[in-house]
Scaffold this motif. Structure first.
Motif, PDB file in Angstrom:
ATOM      1  N   ALA A 244       2.007  -2.300  34.423  1.00  0.00           N
ATOM      2  CA  ALA A 244       0.838  -2.434  35.294  1.00  0.00           C
ATOM      3  C   ALA A 244       0.044  -1.136  35.330  1.00  0.00           C
ATOM      4  CB  ALA A 244       1.274  -2.832  36.703  1.00  0.00           C
ATOM      5  N   ALA A 245       0.738  -0.021  35.504  1.00  0.00           N
ATOM      6  CA  ALA A 245       0.064   1.276  35.561  1.00  0.00           C
ATOM      7  C   ALA A 245      -0.636   1.593  34.252  1.00  0.00           C
ATOM      8  CB  ALA A 245       1.076   2.370  35.902  1.00  0.00           C
ATOM      9  N   LEU A 246       0.012   1.311  33.134  1.00  0.00           N
ATOM     10  CA  LEU A 246      -0.587   1.591  31.820  1.00  0.00           C
ATOM     11  C   LEU A 246      -1.806   0.712  31.555  1.00  0.00           C
ATOM     12  CD1 LEU A 246       2.639   2.077  29.662  1.00  0.00           C
ATOM     13  CD2 LEU A 246       1.012   3.845  30.361  1.00  0.00           C
ATOM     14  N   PHE A 247      -1.725  -0.566  31.932  1.00  0.00           N
ATOM     15  CA  PHE A 247      -2.878  -1.452  31.772  1.00  0.00           C
ATOM     16  C   PHE A 247      -4.048  -0.994  32.646  1.00  0.00           C
ATOM     17  CE2 PHE A 247       0.031  -4.884  30.097  1.00  0.00           C
ATOM     18  CZ  PHE A 247      -0.608  -4.996  28.866  1.00  0.00           C
ATOM     19  N   PHE A 248      -3.741  -0.542  33.863  1.00  0.00           N
ATOM     20  CA  PHE A 248      -4.791  -0.041  34.761  1.00  0.00           C
ATOM     21  C   PHE A 248      -5.451   1.203  34.155  1.00  0.00           C
ATOM     22  CE2 PHE A 248      -5.521  -0.703  39.548  1.00  0.00           C
ATOM     23  CZ  PHE A 248      -6.872  -0.415  39.425  1.00  0.00           C
TER      24      PHE A 248
ATOM     25  N   GLN B 242      -3.219  -5.685  37.896  1.00  0.00           N
ATOM     26  CA  GLN B 242      -3.099  -6.043  39.307  1.00  0.00           C
ATOM     27  C   GLN B 242      -2.103  -7.183  39.517  1.00  0.00           C
ATOM     28  OE1 GLN B 242      -4.168  -3.899  41.187  1.00  0.00           O
ATOM     29  NE2 GLN B 242      -6.373  -3.609  41.263  1.00  0.00           N
ATOM     30  N   PHE B 243      -2.087  -8.133  38.592  1.00  0.00           N
ATOM     31  CA  PHE B 243      -1.128  -9.236  38.689  1.00  0.00           C
ATOM     32  C   PHE B 243       0.305  -8.712  38.578  1.00  0.00           C
ATOM     33  CE2 PHE B 243       1.463 -12.498  36.548  1.00  0.00           C
ATOM     34  CZ  PHE B 243       1.451 -13.480  37.538  1.00  0.00           C
ATOM     35  N   LEU B 244       0.529  -7.789  37.647  1.00  0.00           N
ATOM     36  CA  LEU B 244       1.876  -7.218  37.490  1.00  0.00           C
ATOM     37  C   LEU B 244       2.281  -6.408  38.713  1.00  0.00           C
ATOM     38  CD1 LEU B 244       1.765  -6.138  33.727  1.00  0.00           C
ATOM     39  CD2 LEU B 244       3.036  -8.044  34.723  1.00  0.00           C
ATOM     40  N   PHE B 245       1.339  -5.706  39.309  1.00  0.00           N
ATOM     41  CA  PHE B 245       1.644  -5.019  40.571  1.00  0.00           C
ATOM     42  C   PHE B 245       2.073  -6.007  41.648  1.00  0.00           C
ATOM     43  CE2 PHE B 245      -1.102  -1.102  39.539  1.00  0.00           C
ATOM     44  CZ  PHE B 245       0.018  -0.318  39.298  1.00  0.00           C
ATOM     45  N   ALA B 246       1.318  -7.111  41.741  1.00  0.00           N
ATOM     46  CA  ALA B 246       1.639  -8.133  42.748  1.00  0.00           C
ATOM     47  C   ALA B 246       3.035  -8.718  42.516  1.00  0.00           C
ATOM     48  CB  ALA B 246       0.580  -9.224  42.731  1.00  0.00           C
TER      49      ALA B 246
END
Length: 213
Positions: free
Chosen positions: A168-172, A203-207
């Motif tokens: 998630a962090a890398l995609f962001f 954001q989906f992976l964070f969720a």
């Protein structure tokens, strides 16, 4: 079952948003961009009570991200306000990782932090002239701080030991880097698709990561 249905709705909404970009349907874009984020927030909220401090912080990070989205969608240029909203979101995400990390700072993590620091410095140097030209000194300060905070957030994600969080962090990071490059360095033909596909996925992976702790 609820999380599966909501997840399917997230991907359907994100796909519809991409179609709206392709078809240049402004009204759809204004509805589907925040709409997709609201669905993602819904995913994080399903079992928030059992998610503890981490889950609460992730939801607040998602809410500030939604605020950033709304600022960037306004007809007037509210880039700085959007930047501030996302800055706060990254601070909150980093705080969430600090609350739940399970790894100690070892040699590999030190190397990752050094690589992120070097990448941040190089990227900022490449953007600097464009940032000065389009926003002056205030924008230079804002962008430098933003690159710092997203780099710190990404570095902190590696201490979580959770693949979903790291991805998630890398995609962001990739999403924001693409947006910044397009705005301050050189126009990208498929910017909207690259920025939003990685952003929604992050954001989906964070969720979803709310259920991992």
């Amino acid at each position: 079952m609820t999380i599966i249905i909501l997840s399917l709705l997230v991907f359907a909404s994100a796909a519809a948003y991409m179609a709206a970009i392709y078809l240049k349907k402004a009204k759809w874009i204004y509805v589907l961009k925040p709409g997709t984020m609201l669905l993602i927030i819904g995913v994080a909220l399903i079992d928030l009570q059992g998610a503890g401090k981490y889950g609460i912080l992730i939801v607040f990070g998602l809410l500030f991200s939604l605020a950033g989205d709304l600022f960037l969608m306004l007809p007037t240029d509210r880039f700085l306000e959007g930047l501030i909203s996302f800055f706060i979101a990254h601070v909150i995400y980093a705080a969430a990782f600090m609350a739940e990390w399970s790894q100690k700072l070892d040699d590999l993590n030190v190397l990752i932090w050094l690589m992120l620091a070097l990448l941040a410095l190089l990227f900022f140097r490449l953007l600097l002239n464009g940032v000065k030209e389009k926003g002056g000194r205030a924008m230079v300060v804002a962008v430098s701080l933003y690159i710092t905070v997203i780099s710190v957030m990404t570095g902190m994600s590696f201490l979580s030991s959770q693949g979903f969080v790291i991805a998630a962090a890398l995609f962001f990071y990739l999403s924001d880097a693409t947006l910044a490059w397009d705005r301050f360095k050189s126009s990208l033909k498929y910017r909207d698709y690259m920025v939003m596909s990685t952003y929604f996925l992050a954001q989906f992976l964070f969720a979803v990561s709310v259920y991992l702790f």
